[in-house]
Enzyme design. Structure first.
Site, PDB file in Angstrom:
ATOM      1  N   LYS A 134      60.282  37.777  17.375  1.00 28.90           N
ATOM      2  CA  LYS A 134      59.515  37.492  16.160  1.00 28.90           C
ATOM      3  C   LYS A 134      59.867  36.060  15.530  1.00 28.90           C
ATOM      4  CE  LYS A 134      59.618  40.583  12.630  1.00 28.90           C
ATOM      5  NZ  LYS A 134      60.062  41.928  11.595  1.00 28.90           N
TER       6      LYS A 134
ATOM      7  N   ASP B  45      58.444  41.675   5.450  1.00 29.97           N
ATOM      8  CA  ASP B  45      58.323  43.254   5.009  1.00 29.97           C
ATOM      9  C   ASP B  45      56.919  43.826   5.475  1.00 29.97           C
ATOM     10  OD1 ASP B  45      59.773  45.731   4.311  1.00 29.97           O
ATOM     11  OD2 ASP B  45      58.355  45.655   2.776  1.00 29.97           O
TER      12      ASP B  45
ATOM     13  N   PHE C 274      55.204  48.627  18.797  1.00 30.25           N
ATOM     14  CA  PHE C 274      56.499  49.572  18.191  1.00 30.25           C
ATOM     15  C   PHE C 274      55.695  50.152  16.920  1.00 30.25           C
ATOM     16  CE2 PHE C 274      57.201  46.562  14.689  1.00 30.25           C
ATOM     17  CZ  PHE C 274      56.923  45.171  15.313  1.00 30.25           C
TER      18      PHE C 274
ATOM     19  N   ARG D  24      51.018  40.479  10.477  1.00 33.62           N
ATOM     20  CA  ARG D  24      52.224  39.212  10.254  1.00 33.62           C
ATOM     21  C   ARG D  24      51.942  37.848  10.495  1.00 33.62           C
ATOM     22  NH1 ARG D  24      55.419  42.210  13.291  1.00 33.62           N
ATOM     23  NH2 ARG D  24      56.656  42.993  11.533  1.00 33.62           N
TER      24      ARG D  24
END
Lengths: 180, 180
Positions: A12, A65, A141, A169
């Site tokens: 990430k 988040d 995931f 994201r």
């Protein structure tokens, strides 16, 4: 000083760094999240809590988040998705949704950036999609095996690396790019 | 100095005061709760946050946290019950549970008491029961219309005032009594 992305995940970090076009450091601080159905509220509070935990530093502190907002459930579980996943997993979620005609869902990510001044900006990335009838795919995931983004027949999990080319994201970090 | 119970509800204040056998003051401070499936963790953090919000006072600060732990869902939504209620309500919860054979559930309340020293004690009250097939009863709030306590055929909502004679909240405050 480099901005710091609060994440335990090296992938990430690399991904965020590439999208933002800036070098990021990583901090692995564990801050509790607040209960809310509002992604922006959760992410902003998390950014401020992380900033405090890091000793109110002179660099930008970045958090994200993310979660799944299910149409038939008025957006639930949203920022609380991890707890539903932890309790019942993807198969449990599918059972809970079994009697619903409406399979629509949004994958949502909000990036929050706390400035050295203590002010916080938030940036939202959304991918519209559907919940699949059964979990599919080995990659990914969380809810990746049951989320099919609009225009696709494959789940996030089946898309593998292709997912991150235009994920919720990715979209949130793209929206945040102008702030760096 | 009198202990303070953090609640916006005068009835809950009176009830707690009667069970504990001590005079309580009421404070109406709004503190965010942390995300967790652990009632004790949520209640303890809430007691400390409320204590901070009240300026670290020299009296005891009491909070409670309650929710519904559904057997078929591994205890979910637990401390997150209010958000599920807010999103889909009791009828929505019943739809989500429609395909499950296991209708068991626990009504849980945890009372947390923060001492002037900053230490926190927690006390749990649990009532075993079942989720009804449809909402029943006009009284109560939250999940009261769909929770049937063990040994009863009526829901909490149908039991009216009788509910508080032995509810999960009553049991938690009874457990807390020895600390006063």
């Amino acid at each position: 000083m480099k901005p710091v992305f609060v994440t335990s995940n090296e992938n990430k970090l690399r991904e965020a760094s590439e999208i933002l076009g800036v070098d990021l450091d990583r901090a692995d601080v564990d801050v509790p999240e607040i209960q809310s159905l509002d992604f922006e509220e959760v992410a902003a509070a998390k950014a401020l809590a992380a900033r405090r935990a890091l000793g109110d530093p002179a660099y930008q502190v970045i958090v994200d988040d993310s979660g799944l907002s299910v149409g038939a459930w008025g957006g639930f579980p949203g920022p609380l998705t991890r707890w539903l996943m932890k309790s019942v997993g993807n198969t449990g979620l599918l059972k809970m949704l079994a009697t619903e005609e409406d399979r629509s869902a949004q994958a949502v990510c909000v990036v929050a950036v706390a400035a050295p001044s203590g002010s916080v900006r938030v940036f939202r990335g959304v991918v519209e999609g559907e919940i699949s009838r059964e979990p599919r795919g080995e990659g990914g995931f969380g809810f990746d095996p049951i989320f099919v983004p609009e225009g696709q027949t494959r789940t996030y999990a089946e898309m593998g690396d292709e997912k991150s080319m235009d994920s919720h994201r990715t979209r949130a970090f793209r929206a945040a790019r102008k702030g760096f």
